[in-house]
Design a protein around this motif. Structure first.
Motif, short mmCIF file in Angstrom:
data_model
loop_
_atom_site.label_atom_id
_atom_site.label_comp_id
_atom_site.label_asym_id
_atom_site.label_seq_id
_atom_site.Cartn_x
_atom_site.Cartn_y
_atom_site.Cartn_z
N MET A 1 24.72 5.33 14.80
CA MET A 1 24.41 6.78 14.52
C MET A 1 24.16 7.18 13.08
O MET A 1 23.29 8.02 12.88
CB MET A 1 25.70 7.46 15.16
CG MET A 1 25.91 7.50 16.77
SD MET A 1 24.42 8.20 17.61
CE MET A 1 24.32 9.59 17.01
N ALA A 2 25.00 6.44 12.16
CA ALA A 2 24.91 6.74 10.78
C ALA A 2 23.39 6.57 10.50
O ALA A 2 22.47 7.09 9.59
CB ALA A 2 25.73 6.24 9.98
N VAL A 3 22.93 5.37 10.91
CA VAL A 3 21.65 4.73 10.56
C VAL A 3 20.55 5.67 11.09
O VAL A 3 19.48 6.09 10.42
CB VAL A 3 21.23 3.38 11.27
CG1 VAL A 3 19.87 2.93 10.98
CG2 VAL A 3 22.19 2.25 10.24
N GLY B 1 16.27 9.42 4.16
CA GLY B 1 15.88 8.47 3.44
C GLY B 1 14.50 8.62 3.33
O GLY B 1 13.88 8.57 2.09
N TRP B 2 13.84 8.46 4.51
CA TRP B 2 12.18 8.55 4.42
C TRP B 2 11.82 9.76 3.86
O TRP B 2 10.66 9.63 2.87
CB TRP B 2 11.73 8.56 5.87
CG TRP B 2 10.23 8.57 5.93
CD1 TRP B 2 9.45 7.55 6.11
CD2 TRP B 2 9.62 9.78 6.05
NE1 TRP B 2 8.19 7.89 6.21
CE2 TRP B 2 8.08 9.21 6.16
CE3 TRP B 2 9.65 10.99 5.97
CZ2 TRP B 2 6.97 10.06 6.26
CZ3 TRP B 2 8.59 11.81 6.13
CH2 TRP B 2 7.12 11.43 6.37
N LEU B 3 12.32 10.95 4.12
CA LEU B 3 12.15 12.15 3.43
C LEU B 3 12.21 12.29 1.83
O LEU B 3 11.30 12.44 1.01
CB LEU B 3 12.72 13.35 3.92
CG LEU B 3 12.35 14.73 3.66
CD1 LEU B 3 10.96 14.77 4.21
CD2 LEU B 3 13.45 15.79 4.27
N LEU B 4 13.33 11.65 1.50
CA LEU B 4 13.61 11.47 0.02
C LEU B 4 12.62 10.53 -0.86
O LEU B 4 12.00 10.93 -1.82
CB LEU B 4 15.17 11.08 -0.35
CG LEU B 4 15.57 10.90 -1.68
CD1 LEU B 4 15.30 12.31 -2.44
CD2 LEU B 4 16.88 10.58 -1.92
N ILE C 1 5.93 17.63 2.62
CA ILE C 1 7.29 16.69 2.43
C ILE C 1 8.32 16.97 1.55
O ILE C 1 9.53 17.04 1.94
CB ILE C 1 6.68 15.11 2.46
CG1 ILE C 1 6.06 14.74 3.63
CG2 ILE C 1 7.98 14.33 2.24
CD1 ILE C 1 5.39 13.20 3.39
N THR C 2 7.79 17.53 0.32
CA THR C 2 8.78 17.73 -0.73
C THR C 2 9.30 19.09 -0.16
O THR C 2 10.62 19.47 -0.45
CB THR C 2 8.09 17.91 -2.16
OG1 THR C 2 7.21 16.82 -2.44
CG2 THR C 2 9.09 18.42 -3.12
N GLY C 3 8.52 20.07 0.36
CA GLY C 3 9.08 21.36 0.85
C GLY C 3 10.20 21.18 1.92
O GLY C 3 11.14 21.91 1.85
N SER C 4 9.90 20.14 2.69
CA SER C 4 10.79 19.90 3.93
C SER C 4 12.30 19.36 3.18
O SER C 4 13.28 19.75 3.58
CB SER C 4 10.20 18.90 5.03
OG SER C 4 9.07 19.06 5.16
N LEU C 5 12.15 18.54 2.10
CA LEU C 5 13.32 18.14 1.33
C LEU C 5 13.82 19.24 0.84
O LEU C 5 15.22 19.51 0.93
CB LEU C 5 12.99 17.12 0.39
CG LEU C 5 14.28 16.77 -0.62
CD1 LEU C 5 15.17 15.91 0.35
CD2 LEU C 5 13.53 15.77 -1.63
N LEU C 6 13.31 20.35 0.19
CA LEU C 6 13.83 21.42 -0.42
C LEU C 6 14.51 22.47 0.64
O LEU C 6 15.39 22.86 0.30
CB LEU C 6 12.93 22.10 -1.24
CG LEU C 6 12.23 21.33 -2.60
CD1 LEU C 6 11.18 22.24 -3.07
CD2 LEU C 6 13.47 21.06 -3.45
#
Length: 305
Positions: free
Chosen positions: A38-40, A47-50, A273-278
């Motif tokens: 579940m953690a993975v 992690g993919w987003l970052l 992608i950056t906006g999604s991270l923010l």
């Protein structure tokens, strides 16, 4: 003779205990494996987003998705700058809109759920069972099923393409009401309310001075559910709003993502992608800041039986 009898009777107990210990070990190993999976499952998308937020537009298509750009270009800060300044800084406008919808909508929903749940739990009135059935039925109805009827109603009222079209539906949270109802019934002793009334305290003073501290864990839980639901709300703003100046982050980022499919549109996948991270950072901060309020049994021992 006594010693041998005690030894014989002790052997079966040792075997039983060892069997129980083996079962516990197997159960703990299984739970550990499931927790790790579940953690993975939860952390890999994050992690993919970052990782991909550090890549340029070209680097997104020339490098492995779960690793950094092979050319060594670290474009996170440039992507953040471009996200905030692209299209005259409309991302900040969308961020402000989302905060408005969350503060007014989710905040109002939490307050109404706390008041209504407390009243339904601690007051008796005619039709209480019918209200309980209606609340349970409302919990079972998905929000997307009500989006089109809500749009038609707001269209008749002339409220579409305004912030009220997003805020007003957000004020109603049947699950939050049910949660506060059940929590208030257990967390607030009736004896405390009777003692406050005997001392001359009014109902609103009793609620805000005595009941609210006891309801704090439930209120925080409902607030977090409402914040997440309003922050991630997509379908309702999509059909209610036409003016991009009133878009929340979810609809705005999707509009950026769809630019590449329009004639003459500019592909800005790195900004999406950056906006999604923010976008998810405030939610993470809210969970971290409010988790200390997630406590139970605040009223334990407050009333002497």
């Amino acid at each position: 003779m006594t010693t041998s009898v005690e030894t014989r009777s002790a052997k079966p107990l040792t075997v039983r205990e060892s069997a129980r210990n083996k079962k516990r070990r197997k159960g703990s190993v299984t739970l550990t494996v499931l927790t790790a999976l579940m953690a993975v499952y939860s952390l890999v998308p994050l992690g993919w987003l970052l990782i991909n937020s550090t890549k340029t537009q070209g680097g997104l298509f020339t490098s492995f998705g779960l690793w950094f750009d092979r050319d060594g270009k670290f474009a996170l800060w440039q992507n953040i700058h471009d996200t905030f300044t692209y299209n005259d800084g409309i991302f900040l406008r969308w961020f402000g809109n989302t905060l408005l919808y969350v503060v007014v909508g989710a905040g109002g929903a939490t307050l109404l759920a706390a008041l209504a749940g407390y009243g339904l739990a601690k007051f008796n009135f005619v039709g209480k069972r019918a209200v309980f059935a209606i609340v349970l039925g409302a919990v079972a109805v998905p929000g997307t099923a009500l989006a089109v009827p809500t749009f038609l109603m707001f269209s008749k009222l002339g409220l579409t393409n305004t912030p009220w079209a997003v805020i007003i539906p957000s004020l109603i949270t049947p699950f939050g009401l049910y949660l506060m109802w059940t929590f208030a019934a257990q967390a607030i002793p009736d004896e405390m309310l009777e003692a406050a009334r005997m001392d001359g305290a009014g109902e609103f003073r009793t609620f805000f001075r005595i009941s609210v501290p006891l309801l704090a864990p439930g209120i925080v839980t409902v607030a977090l559910f409402s914040i997440v639901a309003t922050w991630n709300n997509y379908f309702l703003p999509l059909i209610m709003l036409k003016d991009p100046d009133w878009y929340p982050l979810t609809v705005g980022l999707n509009a950026w993502n769809a630019q590449s499919t329009t004639a003459g549109g500019e592909a800005v996948y790195n900004l999406v992608i950056t906006g999604s991270l923010l976008t998810i950072l405030p939610l993470l901060a809210a969970f971290l800041l409010l988790q200390r309020y997630w406590q139970s049994g605040l009223s334990a021992g407050s009333v002497k039986e």
